[in-house]
Design a protein around this motif. Structure first.
Motif, PDB file in Angstrom:
ATOM      1  N   GLY A   1       0.819  -1.367  -0.015  1.00 14.12           N
ATOM      2  CA  GLY A   1      -0.225   0.051  -0.183  1.00 14.12           C
ATOM      3  C   GLY A   1       0.774   1.182  -0.042  1.00 14.12           C
ATOM      4  O   GLY A   1       0.288   2.299  -0.100  1.00 14.12           O
ATOM      5  N   LEU A   2       1.913   1.277   0.208  1.00 17.87           N
ATOM      6  CA  LEU A   2       2.870   2.461  -0.185  1.00 17.87           C
ATOM      7  C   LEU A   2       3.272   2.847  -1.395  1.00 17.87           C
ATOM      8  O   LEU A   2       3.463   1.912  -2.349  1.00 17.87           O
ATOM      9  CB  LEU A   2       4.335   2.231   0.428  1.00 17.87           C
ATOM     10  CG  LEU A   2       4.519   2.070   2.222  1.00 17.87           C
ATOM     11  CD1 LEU A   2       5.783   1.645   2.583  1.00 17.87           C
ATOM     12  CD2 LEU A   2       3.959   3.157   2.852  1.00 17.87           C
ATOM     13  N   MET A   3       3.221   3.983  -1.834  1.00 21.73           N
ATOM     14  CA  MET A   3       3.426   4.472  -3.007  1.00 21.73           C
ATOM     15  C   MET A   3       4.103   5.732  -3.087  1.00 21.73           C
ATOM     16  O   MET A   3       3.733   6.615  -2.128  1.00 21.73           O
ATOM     17  CB  MET A   3       2.140   4.529  -3.809  1.00 21.73           C
ATOM     18  CG  MET A   3       1.100   5.362  -3.384  1.00 21.73           C
ATOM     19  SD  MET A   3      -0.364   5.146  -4.266  1.00 21.73           S
ATOM     20  CE  MET A   3      -1.092   3.561  -3.700  1.00 21.73           C
ATOM     21  N   SER A   4       4.791   6.333  -3.972  1.00 21.95           N
ATOM     22  CA  SER A   4       5.278   7.748  -4.244  1.00 21.95           C
ATOM     23  C   SER A   4       4.291   8.730  -4.329  1.00 21.95           C
ATOM     24  O   SER A   4       3.078   8.132  -4.873  1.00 21.95           O
ATOM     25  CB  SER A   4       6.306   7.661  -5.331  1.00 21.95           C
ATOM     26  OG  SER A   4       5.760   7.532  -6.522  1.00 21.95           O
TER      27      SER A   4
ATOM     28  N   PHE B   1      11.369  10.648   2.260  1.00 18.80           N
ATOM     29  CA  PHE B   1      12.739   9.706   2.377  1.00 18.80           C
ATOM     30  C   PHE B   1      13.497  10.659   1.337  1.00 18.80           C
ATOM     31  O   PHE B   1      13.376  10.561   0.055  1.00 18.80           O
ATOM     32  CB  PHE B   1      12.390   8.389   2.074  1.00 18.80           C
ATOM     33  CG  PHE B   1      11.582   7.591   3.211  1.00 18.80           C
ATOM     34  CD1 PHE B   1      12.118   7.082   4.386  1.00 18.80           C
ATOM     35  CD2 PHE B   1      10.093   7.609   2.977  1.00 18.80           C
ATOM     36  CE1 PHE B   1      11.366   6.637   5.213  1.00 18.80           C
ATOM     37  CE2 PHE B   1       9.416   7.119   3.993  1.00 18.80           C
ATOM     38  CZ  PHE B   1      10.055   6.414   5.139  1.00 18.80           C
ATOM     39  N   GLY B   2      14.315  11.131   1.827  1.00 16.11           N
ATOM     40  CA  GLY B   2      15.391  11.968   0.903  1.00 16.11           C
ATOM     41  C   GLY B   2      14.643  13.194   0.195  1.00 16.11           C
ATOM     42  O   GLY B   2      13.874  14.045   0.877  1.00 16.11           O
ATOM     43  N   LYS B   3      14.552  13.142  -1.090  1.00 14.51           N
ATOM     44  CA  LYS B   3      13.602  14.112  -1.978  1.00 14.51           C
ATOM     45  C   LYS B   3      12.336  13.212  -2.154  1.00 14.51           C
ATOM     46  O   LYS B   3      11.548  13.956  -2.968  1.00 14.51           O
ATOM     47  CB  LYS B   3      14.258  14.313  -3.128  1.00 14.51           C
ATOM     48  CG  LYS B   3      15.647  15.125  -3.070  1.00 14.51           C
ATOM     49  CD  LYS B   3      16.314  15.483  -4.402  1.00 14.51           C
ATOM     50  CE  LYS B   3      17.633  16.240  -4.021  1.00 14.51           C
ATOM     51  NZ  LYS B   3      18.186  16.783  -5.309  1.00 14.51           N
TER      52      LYS B   3
END
Length: 144
Positions: free
Chosen positions: A89-92, A125-127
Motif C-alpha cells: 500500500g505504500l506509493m510515491s 525519504f530524501g527527496k
C-alpha cells in the motif's frame, strides 16, 4: 490451477513458514507444518539446518530441501495465504497522483494544509514523498 504459476524465489521464515514469491509478483506465506500429519517425512524440517536449505527447484515448479523433500508450485499457491508486508500500500506521490488522476501539486497542497498528516499519512525519504493507499482513499476517495 489451470496454468501453473512458477516460483521465482523462496525464503525460510519463523515457525516453519516459507515466504514464496511467484513469477506473477504475488508473495505468499506457506505453513510447512500442514504437511506433517499427512507426510511424516516432512517432520525432518523441524531441524533448522535442514529447513533453511530450501531453494527453488525444477525451473520454478517446486521448492525443495533435498532429493526427498519438496513441495510443488500448485501446493504452494493453493495452500498458502497472501503475505502482508509492511510495504503493501505504500506509493510515491507521483504514483499516487497517476492512480487517482491528480496533479502532484494537489498532494503537496494536501500535505501543506494538513489533510495528509506527516508521519501518519505521508513521509519524506530524501527527496521522495511516500503515502499510503488507505490515506489516499480517505482524503481523495477511490482511485479513478
Amino acid at each position: 490451477m489451470a496454468n501453473s504459476i512458477k516460483v521465482k524465489e523462496v525464503y525460510p521464515a519463523e515457525d516453519l513458514h516459507l515466504i514464496v514469491i511467484f513469477e506473477n509478483g504475488k508473495v505468499k506465506d506457506y505453513d510447512v507444518k500442514q504437511l506433517f500429519e499427512q507426510f511424516p517425512d516432512y517432520k525432518a524440517l523441524r531441524n533448522p539446518d535442514i529447513f533453511n536449505l530450501v531453494h527453488v527447484d525444477c525451473g520454478g515448479y517446486a521448492v525443495a530441501w533435498n532429493d526427498e523433500l519438496d513441495v510443488s508450485e500448485c501446493e504452494l499457491w493453493e495452500g498458502s495465504v497472501n503475505y502482508l508486508s509492511p510495504f503493501d500500500g505504500l506509493m510515491s506521490f507521483s504514483d499516487a497522483a497517476k492512480k487517482w488522476g491528480l496533479d502532484d501539486s494537489t498532494l503537496r497542497k494536501a500535505a501543506a494544509s494538513g489533510k495528509l498528516i506527516n508521519g501518519v499519512d505521508i513521509q519524506k525519504f530524501g527527496k521522495q514523498w511516500i503515502t499510503t493507499e488507505s490515506s489516499m482513499k480517505r482524503v481523495f476517495g477511490e482511485p479513478v
